[in-house]
Design a protein around this motif. Structure first.
Motif, PDB file in Angstrom:
ATOM      1  N   ALA A   1      15.008  -6.651   4.194  1.00  0.00           N
ATOM      2  CA  ALA A   1      13.642  -6.882   4.705  1.00  0.00           C
ATOM      3  C   ALA A   1      13.560  -6.462   6.166  1.00  0.00           C
ATOM      4  O   ALA A   1      12.627  -5.761   6.587  1.00  0.00           O
ATOM      5  CB  ALA A   1      13.256  -8.350   4.544  1.00  0.00           C
TER       6      ALA A   1
ATOM      7  N   GLU B   1      11.329  -3.375   7.776  1.00  0.00           N
ATOM      8  CA  GLU B   1      10.417  -3.674   8.876  1.00  0.00           C
ATOM      9  C   GLU B   1      10.707  -2.767  10.064  1.00  0.00           C
ATOM     10  O   GLU B   1       9.788  -2.182  10.663  1.00  0.00           O
ATOM     11  CB  GLU B   1      10.547  -5.143   9.272  1.00  0.00           C
ATOM     12  CG  GLU B   1       9.560  -5.591  10.332  1.00  0.00           C
ATOM     13  CD  GLU B   1       9.642  -7.087  10.590  1.00  0.00           C
ATOM     14  OE1 GLU B   1       8.591  -7.742  10.571  1.00  0.00           O
ATOM     15  OE2 GLU B   1      10.770  -7.599  10.812  1.00  0.00           O
TER      16      GLU B   1
ATOM     17  N   THR C   1       8.002  -5.613   3.364  1.00  0.00           N
ATOM     18  CA  THR C   1       8.760  -6.655   4.057  1.00  0.00           C
ATOM     19  C   THR C   1       8.460  -8.029   3.462  1.00  0.00           C
ATOM     20  O   THR C   1       9.380  -8.841   3.260  1.00  0.00           O
ATOM     21  CB  THR C   1       8.424  -6.647   5.559  1.00  0.00           C
ATOM     22  OG1 THR C   1       8.708  -5.349   6.100  1.00  0.00           O
ATOM     23  CG2 THR C   1       9.231  -7.693   6.303  1.00  0.00           C
TER      24      THR C   1
END
Length: 221
Positions: free
Chosen positions: A24, A28, A129
């Motif tokens: 994640a 991002e 994300t």
């Protein structure tokens, strides 16, 4: 002995959740690198991908050891098998974030995507994300309801992905073939990232219910 064994299973699931959090962060940061032409951030994602690969290898080693030494059955067996399959999907999510970061590096110092499509990639990055962070929570909490709801966010990703095709095929597209190819590939990276997050959630449903859900997409994403 059984208590210690179940502690090991919880640790295994926790490590998978941690790994999902890593990818994640990777997506991002890769999205920020893509939109801001940030070479340093792109390099950070690229160099960090090996850590994701190492965690996956370590998780698999632990899972296979549990299979060999404990001979788990029923829910315990499903947990170990689900972790092995999910770790593969999470590693692929890391690879897809890596591809986004490499695109940002390849086009640096110019932006990797034209300004007029950047809002689409910003939104896909936000969705990607969120999907990964939600998947991490689903793994930790074995939350079947939340796992099933994850598909709605992935549907939003698919909608943007489809819309990108209409944008690059429009007669008003003024950025040439190379930019159209970049947008097509990058859109696919985000779309597949979302698919893998859904696959991870489906594995959690399998652990809890004993059945692999058939909602949305292929069974082997």
């Amino acid at each position: 002995m059984r208590e210690a064994y179940h502690d090991q299973l919880e640790e295994l699931a926790g490590r998978l959740a941690d790994m999902t959090g890593m990818v994640a962060d990777a997506m991002e940061n890769a999205t920020s690198a893509l939109l801001q032409a940030d070479l340093g951030l792109a390099e950070q994602v690229i160099s960090g991908d090996q850590k994701v690969d190492d965690v996956r290898s370590s998780i698999e080693e632990q899972a296979y050891a549990l299979l060999a030494l404990q001979a788990p059955v029923a829910t315990d067996l499903r947990t170990v098998l689900a972790v092995i399959h999910a770790a593969e999907s999470v590693e692929r999510m890391g690879d897809l974030a890596l591809h986004v970061a490499k695109a940002a590096r390849r086009r640096h110092p110019a932006p990797a995507v034209p300004e007029d499509v950047q809002p689409y990639f910003a939104e896909m990055g936000t969705i990607a994300t969120k999907l990964a962070r939600d998947a991490a929570v689903i793994i930790r909490e074995k939350d079947v309801t939340r796992a099933r709801a994850l598909e709605e966010d992935d549907d939003a990703m698919d909608d943007i992905h489809r819309h990108l095709f209409s944008v690059i095929m429009d007669k008003e597209w003024a950025h040439g073939v190379a930019a159209a190819v970049d947008v097509t590939l990058l859109g696919r990276f985000y779309e597949r990232y979302g698919d893998h997050a859904v696959s991870v959630a489906k594995r959690t449903v399998f652990v809890v219910t004993g059945r692999m859900p058939g909602y949305g997409g292929d069974e082997d994403l």
